[in-house]
Design an enzyme around this catalytic site. Structure first.
Site, mmCIF file in Angstrom:
data_model
loop_
_atom_site.group_PDB
_atom_site.id
_atom_site.type_symbol
_atom_site.label_atom_id
_atom_site.label_comp_id
_atom_site.label_asym_id
_atom_site.label_seq_id
_atom_site.Cartn_x
_atom_site.Cartn_y
_atom_site.Cartn_z
ATOM 1 N N GLU A 77 -6.048 13.885 28.886
ATOM 2 C CA GLU A 77 -7.891 14.526 28.741
ATOM 3 C C GLU A 77 -8.492 14.367 30.074
ATOM 4 O O GLU A 77 -9.016 15.452 30.931
ATOM 5 C CB GLU A 77 -8.617 14.171 27.423
ATOM 6 C CG GLU A 77 -7.893 14.783 26.557
ATOM 7 C CD GLU A 77 -6.580 13.902 25.950
ATOM 8 O OE1 GLU A 77 -6.719 13.370 26.434
ATOM 9 O OE2 GLU A 77 -7.613 13.894 24.262
ATOM 10 N N LYS A 93 -8.201 3.774 31.883
ATOM 11 C CA LYS A 93 -7.738 2.557 32.810
ATOM 12 C C LYS A 93 -5.824 2.635 33.500
ATOM 13 O O LYS A 93 -4.931 2.710 33.843
ATOM 14 C CB LYS A 93 -7.203 1.708 30.651
ATOM 15 C CG LYS A 93 -5.901 0.705 31.177
ATOM 16 C CD LYS A 93 -6.301 -0.114 29.958
ATOM 17 C CE LYS A 93 -5.340 -0.902 29.721
ATOM 18 N NZ LYS A 93 -5.482 -2.135 28.587
ATOM 19 N N GLU A 95 -9.657 2.465 15.463
ATOM 20 C CA GLU A 95 -8.618 1.840 16.178
ATOM 21 C C GLU A 95 -8.202 0.631 16.259
ATOM 22 O O GLU A 95 -7.067 0.538 16.120
ATOM 23 C CB GLU A 95 -9.048 2.694 17.393
ATOM 24 C CG GLU A 95 -7.220 2.522 18.523
ATOM 25 C CD GLU A 95 -8.003 3.514 20.108
ATOM 26 O OE1 GLU A 95 -7.916 4.986 19.911
ATOM 27 O OE2 GLU A 95 -8.701 3.009 20.741
ATOM 28 N N LYS A 115 0.078 12.978 20.321
ATOM 29 C CA LYS A 115 -0.208 13.251 21.793
ATOM 30 C C LYS A 115 1.131 13.753 22.784
ATOM 31 O O LYS A 115 0.943 15.062 22.991
ATOM 32 C CB LYS A 115 -0.071 12.305 22.610
ATOM 33 C CG LYS A 115 -1.776 11.615 23.265
ATOM 34 C CD LYS A 115 -1.337 10.463 24.211
ATOM 35 C CE LYS A 115 -2.219 9.201 23.873
ATOM 36 N NZ LYS A 115 -2.140 7.963 24.847
ATOM 37 N N GLY A 135 -8.709 -0.983 25.944
ATOM 38 C CA GLY A 135 -9.878 0.550 25.916
ATOM 39 C C GLY A 135 -10.910 0.022 25.203
ATOM 40 O O GLY A 135 -12.050 0.414 25.892
ATOM 41 N N ARG A 136 -10.477 0.203 24.223
ATOM 42 C CA ARG A 136 -12.300 0.375 22.957
ATOM 43 C C ARG A 136 -13.276 -1.285 23.702
ATOM 44 O O ARG A 136 -14.144 -1.638 22.668
ATOM 45 C CB ARG A 136 -11.717 0.255 21.795
ATOM 46 C CG ARG A 136 -11.081 -1.162 21.307
ATOM 47 C CD ARG A 136 -10.261 0.189 20.172
ATOM 48 N NE ARG A 136 -8.951 -1.231 19.796
ATOM 49 C CZ ARG A 136 -7.747 -0.677 19.992
ATOM 50 N NH1 ARG A 136 -7.884 -0.294 20.120
ATOM 51 N NH2 ARG A 136 -6.893 -1.118 19.240
ATOM 52 N N HIS A 153 -32.439 12.905 5.407
ATOM 53 C CA HIS A 153 -32.330 14.338 4.980
ATOM 54 C C HIS A 153 -31.219 14.561 5.382
ATOM 55 O O HIS A 153 -31.260 16.449 5.093
ATOM 56 C CB HIS A 153 -33.389 15.026 5.752
ATOM 57 C CG HIS A 153 -34.696 14.796 5.903
ATOM 58 N ND1 HIS A 153 -35.701 14.617 4.678
ATOM 59 C CD2 HIS A 153 -34.920 13.565 6.434
ATOM 60 C CE1 HIS A 153 -36.728 14.263 5.296
ATOM 61 N NE2 HIS A 153 -36.336 13.305 5.561
HETATM 62 O O1 F6P Z 1 -6.615 7.291 21.476
HETATM 63 C C1 F6P Z 1 -5.443 5.737 22.604
HETATM 64 C C2 F6P Z 1 -7.059 5.481 24.013
HETATM 65 O O2 F6P Z 1 -5.713 4.489 24.574
HETATM 66 C C3 F6P Z 1 -7.951 3.858 23.614
HETATM 67 O O3 F6P Z 1 -6.991 3.403 23.167
HETATM 68 C C4 F6P Z 1 -8.192 4.151 25.563
HETATM 69 O O4 F6P Z 1 -9.618 3.634 25.309
HETATM 70 C C5 F6P Z 1 -8.331 5.681 25.165
HETATM 71 O O5 F6P Z 1 -6.827 6.365 24.709
HETATM 72 C C6 F6P Z 1 -8.279 5.896 26.460
HETATM 73 O O6 F6P Z 1 -7.359 5.399 27.347
HETATM 74 P P1 F6P Z 1 -7.526 5.389 29.079
HETATM 75 O O7 F6P Z 1 -8.577 4.517 29.559
HETATM 76 O O8 F6P Z 1 -6.029 4.993 29.664
HETATM 77 O O9 F6P Z 1 -7.531 7.257 29.952
#
Ligand code: F6P
Length: 537
Positions: free
Chosen positions: A211, A205, A363, A505, A277-278, A396
């Site tokens: 990452e 987003k 979250e 972060k 995002g979620r 299990h």
């Molecule tokens: O972990 C926080 C967060 O903002 C999530 O809510 C989101 O889905 C994820 O990081 C990834 O964010 P982006 O889509 O901006 O890379």
């Protein structure tokens, strides 16, 4: 008569029904026994079960009676739940701390709701382009591997759904999901790929998540190195970028198109700040799903979710499944004080579902201040821990604790009636195990030898899906979204922000250069000690 839809939001512990619920819990709730309840009420199953779009839910094996449910429904009305729900659907800024709407429901609405014409037009245009692109990739035999690079909400939904809908996935294409900044994950995927046959989807987003950008940059370097430079053709460096190169093999899904352009991507699918995002798998973030199961399948996923949206909007609260589940969640969290919930899907294709629901609920509702910023009072606990694994594997592993441990953990079983394979007897065994576990949790089995005694009276909810197909998955995820919304609304928290992910972060950013330089100045003793140890080795 009060118009329910205009009741102002009220935090649940301030509503008149809260005290009555506590009194009822103290009088009968704490010692409620499922076996006695079934013996006393032949209609218990009918009272506490219901059909909703695409799925059936049996709530009767939960530690709740009709009086508690009545009081919880009163509570929902007093908290102004219906007004809050309608505000979300209407595009109000329900995410107050970020000043944003939460319009994921619009992503699956085939109509244009009044007042949301501009957003609906964006949704329809992007979806049309995204689905056309998905179909072109499906038709392109040269693309054998699709790699989604994204994390959290930009990974979990598409990953979970592509695995879940395996029965419908196009043969001849492989799907990979790279989320972790741990290079082992990307390296292990890249080892299996040929650049000319690979499509990378950079899903973010913000297009700035550390990452994702680290993985995207590494993937681009790998692509350029192995395909003869940005043009992607080892023999002709005269080809325009975009014909065969990075521009053809990388696409982006983002709300930050400028950053994706700067990265060198030409094909960009938008999403917007009013999609969390979620809550974004219904947007172009679902591109891997659309490539995997086709435009038709993706539309079916949306249709299932929309059917649940309509149910949530229109069913009376007493027969409104997301509401009933959320009220049970409040009852369990704030009165029984259960601190976790186990998700046990009896279908191996649903193996990423617990992780998906974990982000969705934890979250969203892992919060300790209300919408005004005030600390919630002691005892008003919010999101429980969600965890789980597919059955029968869990049996299990951790089911021992569920049956005989010191804590009670509500379990959520998901059973799918029809199998997508023809192997004889497997499915009957699987379903029998789901039923048997739920029954054992409830009934228990007394034994004078302590270690053999099953206390029983352990709660569970049992979902039955007819078949694992896109509509059903869509409906179930939307059910969960609305359940999370409902409990969040009653707790008076902001279910759509996630400030709690920021601090770690930021600290990681300051620690990364210290790992290289060894600078320990100003660090706490433990972090300094660990940093030293990690550098030594
Ligand atoms: O972990 C926080 C967060 O903002 C999530 O809510 C989101 O889905 C994820 O990081 C990834 O964010 P982006 O889509 O901006 O890379």
């Amino acid at each position: 008569m009060t118009d329910m839809n205009t009741v102002a939001p009220l935090r649940c512990d301030r509503a008149p029904a809260w005290g009555k619920l506590q009194a009822h819990f103290d009088a009968v709730g704490r010692d409620f026994d499922l076996r006695t309840a079934f013996a006393a009420d032949v209609r218990r199953l009918q009272r506490f079960s219901q059909q909703a779009p695409y799925l059936y839910a049996d709530l009767s094996k939960n530690l709740i009676d009709t009086r508690a449910e009545e009081l919880l429904l009163e509570l929902a009305v007093q908290c102004g739940l219906e007004a809050q729900r309608d505000a979300m659907f209407a595009g109000a800024q329900v995410n107050r701390s970020e000043g944003r709407a939460a319009l994921h429901v619009l992503l699956r609405d085939p109509q244009t709701p009044p007042g949301l014409q501009a957003q609906a037009a964006q949704v329809h245009a992007t979806r049309k382009a995204m689905l056309a692109f998905a179909e072109s990739v499906r038709a392109d035999a040269g693309i054998t591997d699709v790699v989604n690079i994204g994390i959290g909400g930009s990974d979990l939904g598409a990953h979970m759904a592509v695995l879940a809908l395996d029965e419908f996935v196009l043969a001849g294409k492989r799907f990979h999901f790279v989320a972790n900044v741990d290079g082992h994950e990307l390296a292990s995927v890249l080892r299996r790929l040929r650049p000319q046959n690979t499509l990378f989807i950079i899903a973010s987003k913000t297009f700035s998540t550390a990452e994702t950008m680290t993985n995207a940059n590494a993937a681009r370097r790998w692509f350029e190195h192995n395909s003869g430079g940005p043009s992607g053709d080892p023999h002709s460096h005269d080809l325009p970028a975009g014909a065969h190169g990075t521009a053809r093999h990388f696409v982006a899904v983002t709300a930050n198109a400028a950053a994706a352009h700067a990265f060198g991507i030409e094909t960009i699918f938008d999403f917007w700040d009013w999609v969390g995002g979620r809550y974004s798998m219904w947007s172009a973030i679902g591109l891997p799903i659309a490539i995997a199961i086709g435009a038709h399948g993706f539309q079916a996923l949306l249709a299932g979710a929309h059917a649940m949206d309509l149910h949530f909007r229109t069913a009376p609260l007493a027969r409104n499944l997301p509401v009933r589940l959320a009220l049970l969640d409040i009852w369990y969290r704030n009165f029984h004080r259960f601190s976790s919930r186990c998700i046990a899907p009896y279908h191996s294709a649903l193996r990423r579902l617990p992780a998906y629901l974990q982000q969705l609920e934890m979250e969203s509702n892992g919060k300790r201040v209300d919408q005004s910023g005030a600390l919630l009072p002691p005892g008003l606990d919010t999101a429980p821990v969600l965890w789980g694994e597919p059955g029968t594997n869990g049996q299990h592993a951790y089911f021992q604790m569920l049956h005989q441990g010191t804590q009670r953990v509500p379990v959520e079983f998901i059973a799918v009636r029809e199998a997508a394979h023809a192997l004889p007897s497997h499915h009957e065994k699987l379903l029998a195990n789901a039923l048997g576990q739920a029954q054992a949790l409830m009934l228990g089995r007394p034994d004078t030898r302590g270690h053999r005694d099953f206390p029983g009276n352990r709660p569970s909810t049992f979902f039955v899906w007819q078949r694992l197909k896109p509509e059903t998955l869509g409906a179930f995820i939307a059910l969960y979204e609305h359940r999370v919304f409902t409990s969040g609304a009653l707790w008076g928290i902001d279910s759509f922000d996630q400030w709690g992910v920021e601090l770690g972060k930021a600290l990681a950013q300051t620690l990364e250069p210290r790992l290289a330089s060894g600078d320990m100045q100003g660090l706490d003793a433990s972090t300094a000690g660990l940093l030293r140890r990690l550098r030594e080795h």
